[in-house]
Design a protein around this motif. Sequence first.
Motif, PDB file in Angstrom:
ATOM      1  N   UNK A  36      18.640  -0.154 -31.961  1.00 49.10           N
ATOM      2  CA  UNK A  36      19.325  -0.223 -30.686  1.00 49.10           C
ATOM      3  C   UNK A  36      19.865  -1.644 -30.495  1.00 49.10           C
ATOM      4  N   UNK A  37      21.165  -1.770 -30.230  1.00 54.49           N
ATOM      5  CA  UNK A  37      21.803  -3.065 -30.050  1.00 54.49           C
ATOM      6  C   UNK A  37      22.309  -3.179 -28.621  1.00 54.49           C
ATOM      7  N   UNK A  38      22.064  -4.355 -28.020  1.00 54.74           N
ATOM      8  CA  UNK A  38      22.474  -4.480 -26.626  1.00 54.74           C
ATOM      9  C   UNK A  38      22.878  -5.907 -26.287  1.00 54.74           C
ATOM     10  N   UNK A  39      22.028  -6.626 -25.571  1.00 55.97           N
ATOM     11  CA  UNK A  39      22.439  -7.863 -24.908  1.00 55.97           C
ATOM     12  C   UNK A  39      22.885  -8.971 -25.853  1.00 55.97           C
ATOM     13  N   UNK A  40      22.356  -9.032 -27.051  1.00 64.08           N
ATOM     14  CA  UNK A  40      22.717 -10.122 -27.954  1.00 64.08           C
ATOM     15  C   UNK A  40      24.084  -9.912 -28.624  1.00 64.08           C
ATOM     16  N   UNK A  41      24.720  -8.803 -28.302  1.00 65.67           N
ATOM     17  CA  UNK A  41      26.085  -8.560 -28.767  1.00 65.67           C
ATOM     18  C   UNK A  41      27.069  -8.567 -27.606  1.00 65.67           C
ATOM     19  N   UNK A  42      26.694  -9.190 -26.506  1.00 65.37           N
ATOM     20  CA  UNK A  42      27.545  -9.161 -25.317  1.00 65.37           C
ATOM     21  C   UNK A  42      28.303 -10.470 -25.097  1.00 65.37           C
ATOM     22  N   UNK A  43      29.507 -10.330 -24.563  1.00 67.38           N
ATOM     23  CA  UNK A  43      30.260 -11.479 -24.067  1.00 67.38           C
ATOM     24  C   UNK A  43      30.076 -11.604 -22.558  1.00 67.38           C
ATOM     25  N   UNK A  44      29.643 -10.515 -21.926  1.00 68.90           N
ATOM     26  CA  UNK A  44      29.316 -10.444 -20.501  1.00 68.90           C
ATOM     27  C   UNK A  44      28.492  -9.172 -20.334  1.00 68.90           C
ATOM     28  N   UNK A  45      27.721  -9.042 -19.247  1.00 67.34           N
ATOM     29  CA  UNK A  45      26.938  -7.823 -19.069  1.00 67.34           C
ATOM     30  C   UNK A  45      27.804  -6.567 -19.185  1.00 67.34           C
ATOM     31  N   UNK A  46      27.408  -5.669 -20.080  1.00 69.30           N
ATOM     32  CA  UNK A  46      28.074  -4.380 -20.318  1.00 69.30           C
ATOM     33  C   UNK A  46      29.363  -4.504 -21.109  1.00 69.30           C
ATOM     34  N   UNK A  47      29.700  -5.702 -21.589  1.00 67.81           N
ATOM     35  CA  UNK A  47      30.894  -5.893 -22.420  1.00 67.81           C
ATOM     36  C   UNK A  47      30.451  -6.366 -23.802  1.00 67.81           C
ATOM     37  N   UNK A  48      30.700  -5.549 -24.821  1.00 66.98           N
ATOM     38  CA  UNK A  48      30.227  -5.851 -26.158  1.00 66.98           C
ATOM     39  C   UNK A  48      31.289  -6.584 -26.981  1.00 66.98           C
ATOM     40  N   UNK A  49      30.808  -7.479 -27.835  1.00 65.34           N
ATOM     41  CA  UNK A  49      31.655  -8.215 -28.771  1.00 65.34           C
ATOM     42  C   UNK A  49      31.949  -7.294 -29.954  1.00 65.34           C
ATOM     43  N   UNK A  50      33.124  -6.713 -29.963  1.00 64.39           N
ATOM     44  CA  UNK A  50      33.466  -5.706 -30.968  1.00 64.39           C
ATOM     45  C   UNK A  50      33.455  -6.294 -32.373  1.00 64.39           C
ATOM     46  N   UNK A  51      33.960  -7.503 -32.538  1.00 67.66           N
ATOM     47  CA  UNK A  51      34.007  -8.114 -33.866  1.00 67.66           C
ATOM     48  C   UNK A  51      32.606  -8.402 -34.398  1.00 67.66           C
ATOM     49  N   UNK A  52      31.725  -8.866 -33.540  1.00 67.31           N
ATOM     50  CA  UNK A  52      30.344  -9.119 -33.960  1.00 67.31           C
ATOM     51  C   UNK A  52      29.658  -7.819 -34.351  1.00 67.31           C
ATOM     52  N   UNK A  53      29.900  -6.755 -33.598  1.00 64.37           N
ATOM     53  CA  UNK A  53      29.324  -5.455 -33.936  1.00 64.37           C
ATOM     54  C   UNK A  53      29.897  -4.929 -35.243  1.00 64.37           C
TER      55      UNK A  53
END
Length: 223
Positions: A197-214
């Motif tokens: 499960x991936x969540x907060x450490x892939x975020x640029x802001x709450x509920x916004x994921x860093x697509x490139x990092x993922x």
Amino acid sequence: MMIKVCGMRDVENIRSVAELGVDMIGFVFWKDSPRYVSMMSSGAGIMPDYAGDNGRCVNGGVKKVGVFVDGMPQDIVTRVYNYGLDYVQLHGSESAVMIDNLRRTLEPDIRQGVKIIKAISVETAEDVDKWREYDGVADMLLFDTKCTCAGGSGRMFDWNVLQNYDGSLPFILSGGIGPDDVQRVKDFDHPMLAGIDLNSRFETAPAVKDVEALKAFVRALRG
């Protein structure tokens, strides 16, 4: 290994993450979370509150997971129906009796085939042993870091304590997994590990994921 990306809300961000080949997208329906998905119209520019538009931002191959923390059963049932959820993740102190009753309400009239994930907050080996309460009522477990925020803490627990888990329910590994943890995930070995499960450490802001990092993480893990 399944990959679940949790705590999403923005339609375009959801579409971009779904295209990476992840298996599950998680939506948080706990009001105290900064990733809370409220019941708003599709015109608000976030996750729509009915299955029709929902299906247009998550393709059919990606399963939709609703995350609840001691939610009222009727509220859970409503969101399962409105969002077309494939999984219900219970992240509070829900009892086995409550889970059994919820399943009986959902199946078959509301959502045929819906699965239930019971999250267990972990710090010690004794915490892991709580899985026994849910044997026979949950379809899957999720082991997360014990904290006051019911998930999304960004902190990792000692995965070695999971060697004490000897149950037959598959589990998802959660809690502070970040972009630099690919090798650590690959090295973790347990016969009942079903996914991460991936969540907060892939975020640029709450509920916004860093697509490139993922994207980089998914490629490295599965490459």
